[in-house]
Design an enzyme around this catalytic site. Structure first.
Site, mmCIF file in Angstrom:
data_model
loop_
_atom_site.group_PDB
_atom_site.id
_atom_site.type_symbol
_atom_site.label_atom_id
_atom_site.label_comp_id
_atom_site.label_asym_id
_atom_site.label_seq_id
_atom_site.Cartn_x
_atom_site.Cartn_y
_atom_site.Cartn_z
ATOM 1 N N ASP A 262 -0.556 -4.538 -3.691
ATOM 2 C CA ASP A 262 -1.512 -3.446 -3.906
ATOM 3 C C ASP A 262 -0.838 -2.088 -3.707
ATOM 4 O OD1 ASP A 262 -3.369 -5.524 -4.093
ATOM 5 O OD2 ASP A 262 -4.001 -5.328 -2.009
ATOM 6 N N ASP B 68 0.816 -1.226 0.000
ATOM 7 C CA ASP B 68 0.000 0.000 0.000
ATOM 8 C C ASP B 68 0.849 1.275 0.000
ATOM 9 O OD1 ASP B 68 -2.043 -1.807 0.113
ATOM 10 O OD2 ASP B 68 -2.919 -1.085 1.973
#
Length: 338
Positions: free
Chosen positions: A196, A165
């Site tokens: 991600d 992230d």
């Protein structure tokens, strides 16, 4: 002869007048604040400089950051006027912090993914140049380096360093009004991570960027594009690379059902899995997401083996994926004119 000399003198006068005007315009257009750890600037921390920017002002403020490592959490509130954050050198001007999602707050609760960011950008008309943004928490789960929620945001020649992230393009993620624009432009940037590491609801164009999947990486993107938006994440002329294991990384998976992610004229190395995309165990997402490529090159560009619910654009379809068309919005924002 007199008329000729008069014309020559007038021409010289006009040139001097124009030069003077341009000099004064350069001096007065932007307010300049200098941040330096050695005390030789206006402030020694970046947050002090941000706090000094007038709320609601239409005048742009340039905050020039001298080389150094600045360990601080920075919040640029939505009330701030236009800001340019410019570093002296992208590798030597580093903003870093080490929060992470499972870290406890004073009440003993997790601060969460949103709370883990090193830099929070809620204001509109923000630009950053020549800076490294880092979350140095390590591989401890979600740990954001930069969070953007404002509109008309530009990063040029910047580095985004982290693991899971790294870059949160939050946009309208938690808003009832999903039509609120949050447009981001990344030019000549480097973004690294593991899982991600580019995610969120914002609209973003990544142009001529290096996207680097670190060892143990799994997914590059996790878009949560609102259903109302025509564009999510678009990568143009990017180099998708890294040192993750061969054929171990997906181009993206859908955080929300209407995720949109497109790669245009990108070079993909062998870290990319042949199937390209993952549905995040959401079969319905295969009907609602829009995942596509055009003219992918390199050892990771395997169009034949891609999942059958992704798209290979033809030349006509790819033409709409221009910087202007993606980011212009209702106000005709020119992302390159900053």
């Amino acid at each position: 002869m007199k008329n000729s000399l008069l014309f020559k003198d007038l021409k010289i006068f006009l040139i001097i007048l124009a030069a003077t005007f341009n000099f004064l315009s350069f001096k007065t257009d932007d307010k300049v604040i200098v941040v330096s750890k050695d005390g030789k600037g206006n402030f020694i921390t970046i947050q002090q400089a941000v706090d000094a920017v007038k709320n609601g002002s239409s005048q742009r403020t340039k905050i020039f950051i001298k080389a150094g490592t600045y360990k601080e959490k920075i919040i640029i509130s939505e009330t701030k006027g236009p800001i340019i954050l410019e570093g002296e050198n992208p590798e030597k001007t580093v903003i870093t912090f080490d929060n992470f999602a499972s870290k406890k707050n004073q009440e003993g609760k997790d601060i969460g993914t949103t709370g883990s960011a090193t830099v929070f950008i809620y204001a509109n008309d923000f630009t950053a140049k020549n800076i490294s943004f880092e979350n140095s928490a390590g591989r401890v789960g979600q740990a954001v380096a930069v969070l953007t929620a404002g509109d008309r945001i530009t990063f040029e020649n910047c580095r985004f360093l982290g693991n899971q992230d790294t870059l949160y393009l939050k946009g309208a993620q938690d808003l009832k009004d999903k039509t609120k624009p949050s447009r981001n432009y990344f030019k000549n940037c480097y973004i690294e991570g593991t899982t991600d590491y580019i995610f969120g609801a914002g609209t973003a164009v990544f142009e001529n960027c290096f996207i680097y999947s670190k060892e143990t990486a799994s997914y590059i993107t996790a878009a949560s594009t609102p259903r109302e938006n025509n564009f999510g994440f678009v990568f143009i002329n990017c180099n998708i690379t890294g040192n993750a294991k061969e054929y171990s990384v997906y181009l993206g998976r859908p955080w929300r059902l209407f995720a949109k992610t497109v790669y245009i004229n990108c070079t993909l190395n062998s870290t990319i899995r042949p199937e390209g995309w993952h549905n995040w165990n959401k079969p319905d997402a295969e009907k609602t997401t829009f995942y596509a490529e055009f003219n992918s090159k390199g050892s990771g560009a395997n169009s034949i083996s891609r999942v059958n619910w992704s798209h290979q654009l033809n030349q006509s379809e790819a033409k709409k994926y221009t910087l202007g068309n993606i980011l212009k919005g209702k106000d005709n924002w020119n992302a390159k004119k900053v």
